[in-house]
Design a protein around this motif. Structure first.
Motif, PDB file in Angstrom:
ATOM      1  N   LYS A 112      -1.595 -12.262  11.119  1.00 47.81           N
ATOM      2  CA  LYS A 112      -2.051 -11.091  10.366  1.00 47.81           C
ATOM      3  C   LYS A 112      -0.869 -10.399   9.690  1.00 47.81           C
ATOM      4  N   LYS A 113      -1.035 -10.091   8.421  1.00 48.78           N
ATOM      5  CA  LYS A 113       0.019  -9.469   7.627  1.00 48.78           C
ATOM      6  C   LYS A 113       0.198  -8.006   8.029  1.00 48.78           C
ATOM      7  N   ILE A 114       1.440  -7.554   8.076  1.00 44.26           N
ATOM      8  CA  ILE A 114       1.756  -6.221   8.584  1.00 44.26           C
ATOM      9  C   ILE A 114       2.301  -5.283   7.502  1.00 44.26           C
ATOM     10  N   LEU A 115       3.064  -5.807   6.534  1.00 41.62           N
ATOM     11  CA  LEU A 115       3.875  -4.955   5.662  1.00 41.62           C
ATOM     12  C   LEU A 115       3.291  -4.750   4.276  1.00 41.62           C
ATOM     13  N   SER A 116       3.775  -3.672   3.636  1.00 40.11           N
ATOM     14  CA  SER A 116       3.334  -3.287   2.304  1.00 40.11           C
ATOM     15  C   SER A 116       4.561  -3.009   1.435  1.00 40.11           C
ATOM     16  N   GLN A 117       4.342  -2.184   0.366  1.00 39.87           N
ATOM     17  CA  GLN A 117       5.398  -1.900  -0.588  1.00 39.87           C
ATOM     18  C   GLN A 117       5.403  -0.419  -0.955  1.00 39.87           C
ATOM     19  N   GLU A 118       6.538   0.010  -1.506  1.00 37.77           N
ATOM     20  CA  GLU A 118       6.697   1.410  -1.903  1.00 37.77           C
ATOM     21  C   GLU A 118       5.695   1.815  -2.976  1.00 37.77           C
TER      22      GLU A 118
END
Length: 300
Positions: A40-46
């Motif tokens: 499962k993906k955890i991270l995003s972006q600014e």
């Protein structure tokens, strides 16, 4: 090319220095741009979709030195250099330092090595300018459902280094939107009425004695400033936060081996960023080491 670390439950994608991000704000020295826990993906972006530029905006776990206390800036004349740790030597303009400014960069010499499938080391040496200089090593290592980011900063110059370091944790567990399924907790109690800054939070956040719940998905960027400064008592343990996501079932935490000097929470509709600041006061010839440990589990 990015370095991939992995074990049976965790996968990390670590961007090598200058690979994509080339801005003057954030650290280039080994940036975690992707985390997958049990797939499962955890991270995003600014930045939100359609306004992203990966060369100048933050992604993943993007740390920064001196967001408000840039080393050597006030001593440099306009057109002169000042050090941005982990980034390069930046050219000062004729205005006060502002972290959003894209300063001209003289990049550092970086080196890195993948030690094993679960460990990588990144290093940069600034050389000496204006009496400032440093050697900076960042080590990332996986262990079961946890990984640790270890920092080592040596002051190789003549002048004292006084600044801060924090991680802009751009989080989005399970790749869902920010909203009522998320609850953020801290290991201290605070009074939200004493926050130093409140931006677009009153309609979307519900504060508990030691955390934040969301009433709805925010439409605008939000910012809760000074959560540490609003504490009700002095700490009895090193600083930490826990994020629970009932939609994906993921529980994620960051724990430090230091007591924070400042704490904010920032985000938008597809990002939540808790930020624990580390105070750095480093005399010439001295070295300071600190750790941030990220742990993962599933809700029961």
């Amino acid at each position: 090319m990015a370095i991939i670390l992995h074990n049976s439950t965790l996968k990390l994608k670590i961007e090598t220095p200058g690979e994509k991000y080339r801005g003057s704000r954030f650290d280039w020295n080994g940036t975690v741009t992707g985390i997958w826990y049990k797939g499962k993906k955890i991270l995003s972006q600014e930045k939100k979709l359609f306004s992203r530029n990966i060369r100048i905006y933050g992604r993943g776990l993007h740390n920064e030195f001196g967001i408000k206390d840039a080393v050597g800036y006030d001593e440099a004349a306009p057109g002169g250099f000042f050090p941005k740790i982990g980034t390069g030597w930046l050219v000062r303009d004729d205005k006060p330092y502002y972290f959003y400014t894209q300063y001209i960069i003289d990049p550092l010499e970086f080196s890195f090595k993948k030690i094993s499938d679960t460990k990588a080391v990144f290093m940069c040496d600034s050389g000496i300018r204006n009496g400032y200089g440093y050697r900076y090593i960042k080590t990332l290592e996986l262990l079961n459902d946890t990984f640790k980011v270890s920092y080592e900063l040596e002051n190789t110059g003549e002048k004292k280094i006084e600044t801060t370091e924090y991680v802009h944790n751009f989080l989005l567990p399970g790749a869902k939107s920010t909203g009522p399924h998320l609850e953020l907790k801290f290991n201290w109690e605070f009074d939200d009425k004493k926050l130093t800054e409140r931006v677009n939070i009153d309609d979307i956040m519900e504060f508990t004695s030691n955390g934040i719940k969301f009433k709805k998905t925010p439409e605008l960027e939000f910012f809760a400033g000074g959560i540490w400064e609003s504490r009700k008592a002095e700490p009895t343990a090193n600083s930490a936060w826990i994020l629970e996501d009932s939609a994906s079932g993921i529980v994620m935490s960051e724990s430090c081996d230091f007591i924070t000097c400042h704490m904010d929470v920032w985000g938008h509709n597809r990002c939540l960023s808790p930020e624990l600041f580390k105070k750095i006061s480093l005399e010439s010839g001295k070295t300071e080491k600190w750790n941030r440990t990220y742990s993962f589990s599933m809700m029961h």
